[in-house]
Design an enzyme around this catalytic site. Structure first.
Site, mmCIF file in Angstrom:
data_model
loop_
_atom_site.group_PDB
_atom_site.id
_atom_site.type_symbol
_atom_site.label_atom_id
_atom_site.label_comp_id
_atom_site.label_asym_id
_atom_site.label_seq_id
_atom_site.Cartn_x
_atom_site.Cartn_y
_atom_site.Cartn_z
ATOM 1 N N ARG A 1 -23.699 -0.896 -3.446
ATOM 2 C CA ARG A 1 -24.006 -2.129 -4.013
ATOM 3 C C ARG A 1 -25.105 -1.876 -3.864
ATOM 4 N NH1 ARG A 1 -19.789 -6.170 -1.292
ATOM 5 N NH2 ARG A 1 -18.581 -6.352 -2.706
ATOM 6 N N LYS B 1 -0.215 -10.960 -6.087
ATOM 7 C CA LYS B 1 0.738 -12.516 -6.663
ATOM 8 C C LYS B 1 1.160 -12.809 -8.455
ATOM 9 C CE LYS B 1 0.227 -14.560 -1.576
ATOM 10 N NZ LYS B 1 -0.491 -15.423 -0.779
ATOM 11 N N GLY C 1 -10.863 -4.357 -6.504
ATOM 12 C CA GLY C 1 -11.363 -3.112 -5.343
ATOM 13 C C GLY C 1 -9.911 -1.397 -5.858
ATOM 14 N N GLY D 1 -14.211 -11.071 -7.372
ATOM 15 C CA GLY D 1 -13.729 -12.157 -8.104
ATOM 16 C C GLY D 1 -14.503 -13.379 -8.856
HETATM 17 P P1 AMP Z 1 -3.663 -8.093 -5.667
HETATM 18 O O1 AMP Z 1 -4.502 -8.019 -4.210
HETATM 19 O O2 AMP Z 1 -3.160 -9.192 -5.881
HETATM 20 O O3 AMP Z 1 -4.292 -7.241 -6.893
HETATM 21 O O4 AMP Z 1 -2.886 -7.028 -4.803
HETATM 22 C C1 AMP Z 1 -2.865 -6.038 -4.445
HETATM 23 C C2 AMP Z 1 -1.958 -6.411 -3.268
HETATM 24 O O5 AMP Z 1 -0.056 -5.994 -4.389
HETATM 25 C C3 AMP Z 1 -1.772 -4.165 -3.264
HETATM 26 O O6 AMP Z 1 -1.904 -4.258 -1.231
HETATM 27 C C4 AMP Z 1 -0.712 -4.212 -2.848
HETATM 28 O O7 AMP Z 1 0.327 -3.195 -1.717
HETATM 29 C C5 AMP Z 1 1.296 -5.078 -3.794
HETATM 30 N N1 AMP Z 1 1.749 -5.208 -4.501
HETATM 31 C C6 AMP Z 1 1.427 -4.809 -5.523
HETATM 32 N N2 AMP Z 1 3.114 -4.220 -5.829
HETATM 33 C C7 AMP Z 1 3.642 -4.823 -4.466
HETATM 34 C C8 AMP Z 1 5.130 -4.439 -4.889
HETATM 35 N N3 AMP Z 1 6.535 -4.299 -5.197
HETATM 36 N N4 AMP Z 1 5.739 -5.455 -3.327
HETATM 37 C C9 AMP Z 1 4.650 -5.409 -2.927
HETATM 38 N N5 AMP Z 1 3.354 -5.956 -2.339
HETATM 39 C C10 AMP Z 1 2.449 -4.829 -3.505
#
Ligand code: AMP
Length: 396
Positions: free
Chosen positions: A38, A198, A346, A369
């Site tokens: 950074r 999510k 990230g 974010g």
């Molecule tokens: P995000 O911060 O929303 O981009 O989510 C990233 C996280 O989603 C990572 O830590 C992944 O391990 C998790 N992730 C991705 N695919 C899956 C899955 N099929 N089941 C559970 N966690 C997942």
């Protein structure tokens, strides 16, 4: 609306306040910087100001001191590292505001780093008096902290209107240029690749991108809420039951544009080395942990035809090899496409690194974010506060 850039300013003998993002990771106790990425990211802006004979005041937050002075969140190690990188002294102020700080007047060519802004709760509260004190230190305002631009704080919004002119730094400029190109005026076909845990975190992004992109490829756990909305089996995969209705609405809105995985890597237990199989329908006791090879092939084909790619989020539990295979394969497909590729988040950045393709990605956003809010179509308050280019041109 295009914003003024530091390159549009006359900086000679002016004191320029540059809001930077020096929120670096520190070792236990705050003594050592574990990544100076950074700091390096804002070097071009700082050097530009120095080369144009400005006196430079830098300000940043670091960690979450919650309005208290904490030695382990001091910017002291940052001042040392920055000085090494710039090859000139960097003075650390005893605080960010107050008479002692106001008395230090850096001369052209000198650099003063203010102490952690968040030692004062007034920073995050966007307090008018704190904003005034910050603004009183300088003649001109520059924001290079894209990662903080989605927050309306004293140093990103409150102080900005107190100074006659406010411009984007070179890093901020680059972020806005590539993100705007991808979201507002993309070369087509434009393909978005969205993954992660999510749906709830990315609803606004999906809603916005439906109107922007030609294809919206969904992977990661997010896909299972959509599959459930289509009454497809998801076994014990991560599903957000309260978002199924919304997923159904999004599917309707997006129509053919929205693509879901054709196959999955499924396990019975999430743990390293767990036995896994590729399935097109997830069994009742199975958990989907990655996209399968058919999905990789189908998504790669769409990516290779793209002229613009927007990517956020992993396709599976990529922290746990071999369930990183889908994410890494698509990182390679993004890189090989030759498209303008804009990547946020990230996890996607880590996947690009482990695929060894960092140099083939057009732009990896430094703001987690902030880049998500940008992709969702929101105006970032720290950007909105900057002077419009047109306003400067209209000046007599
Ligand atoms: P995000 O911060 O929303 O981009 O989510 C990233 C996280 O989603 C990572 O830590 C992944 O391990 C998790 N992730 C991705 N695919 C899956 C899955 N099929 N089941 C559970 N966690 C997942």
């Amino acid at each position: 609306m295009a914003k003024l850039s530091i390159k549009d300013l006359d900086l000679k003998n002016k004191t320029v306040f540059i809001r930077v993002d020096f929120n670096v990771p520190l070792s236990e106790g705050g003594r050592e910087i574990t990544s100076d990425k950074r700091i390096r990211a804002s070097l071009p802006t700082i050097q530009y100001a120095l080369e144009h004979s400005a006196a430079v005041i830098l300000a940043s937050h670091l960690g979450r001191p919650k309005g208290k002075r904490r030695q382990d969140m001091s910017l002291a190690p940052v001042a040392v590292r920055l000085s090494e990188l710039l090859g000139r002294p960097v003075r650390l102020a005893p605080d960010s505001v107050g008479p002692e700080v106001a008395a230090i007047r850096p001369k052209p060519g000198e650099v003063l780093l203010l102490e952690n802004l968040r030692f004062h709760s007034e920073e995050e509260a966007n307090d008018p008096d704190f904003s005034r004190q910050l603004a009183s230190l300088a003649d001109v305002y520059v924001n290079d902290a894209f990662g903080s631009a989605h927050r309306a704080h004293a140093s990103t919004v409150g102080m900005v209107s107190q100074l006659p002119i406010a411009a984007a730094g070179l890093l901020m400029d680059k972020e806005l240029e590539w993100l705007s190109r991808a979201v507002k005026n993309p070369e087509r076909p434009c393909v978005a690749l969205l993954g992660g845990a999510k749906v709830s975190d990315k609803i606004e992004i999906i809603e916005n991108l439906i109107h922007v992109v030609d294809e919206l490829l969904i992977g990661g756990a997010m896909a299972y809420t959509f599959l459930r909305a289509k009454n497809e089996p998801t076994g014990r995969s991560l599903v957000e039951p309260e978002k199924i209705d919304l997923a159904r609405q999004l599917l309707e809105k997006a129509g053919e544009k929205l693509k879901l995985p054709l196959d999955h890597v499924a396990v019975r237990e999430i743990k390293p080395g767990a036995p896994h199989e590729v399935v097109s329908r997830i069994g009742p006791d199975q958990i989907g942990v990655d996209i399968g090879p058919k999905t990789v092939e189908a998504y790669s084909a769409l990516l290779s035809a793209a002229k613009t790619i927007i990517w956020n989020g992993p396709m599976g539990i990529f922290e746990m090899p071999p369930f990183d295979a889908g994410t890494v394969a698509l990182a390679k497909a993004v890189a090989d496409s030759g498209a303008v590729s804009v990547v946020g988040g990230g996890d996607s950045e880590k996947a690009i690194k482990s695929a060894g393709v960092s140099d083939k990605i057009t732009h990896v956003s430094t703001g987690g974010g902030a880049s998500l809010e940008f992709l969702a179509g929101f105006e970032l308050p720290g950007v909105a506060a900057l002077t419009d280019k047109a306003a400067k041109i209209a000046e007599p």
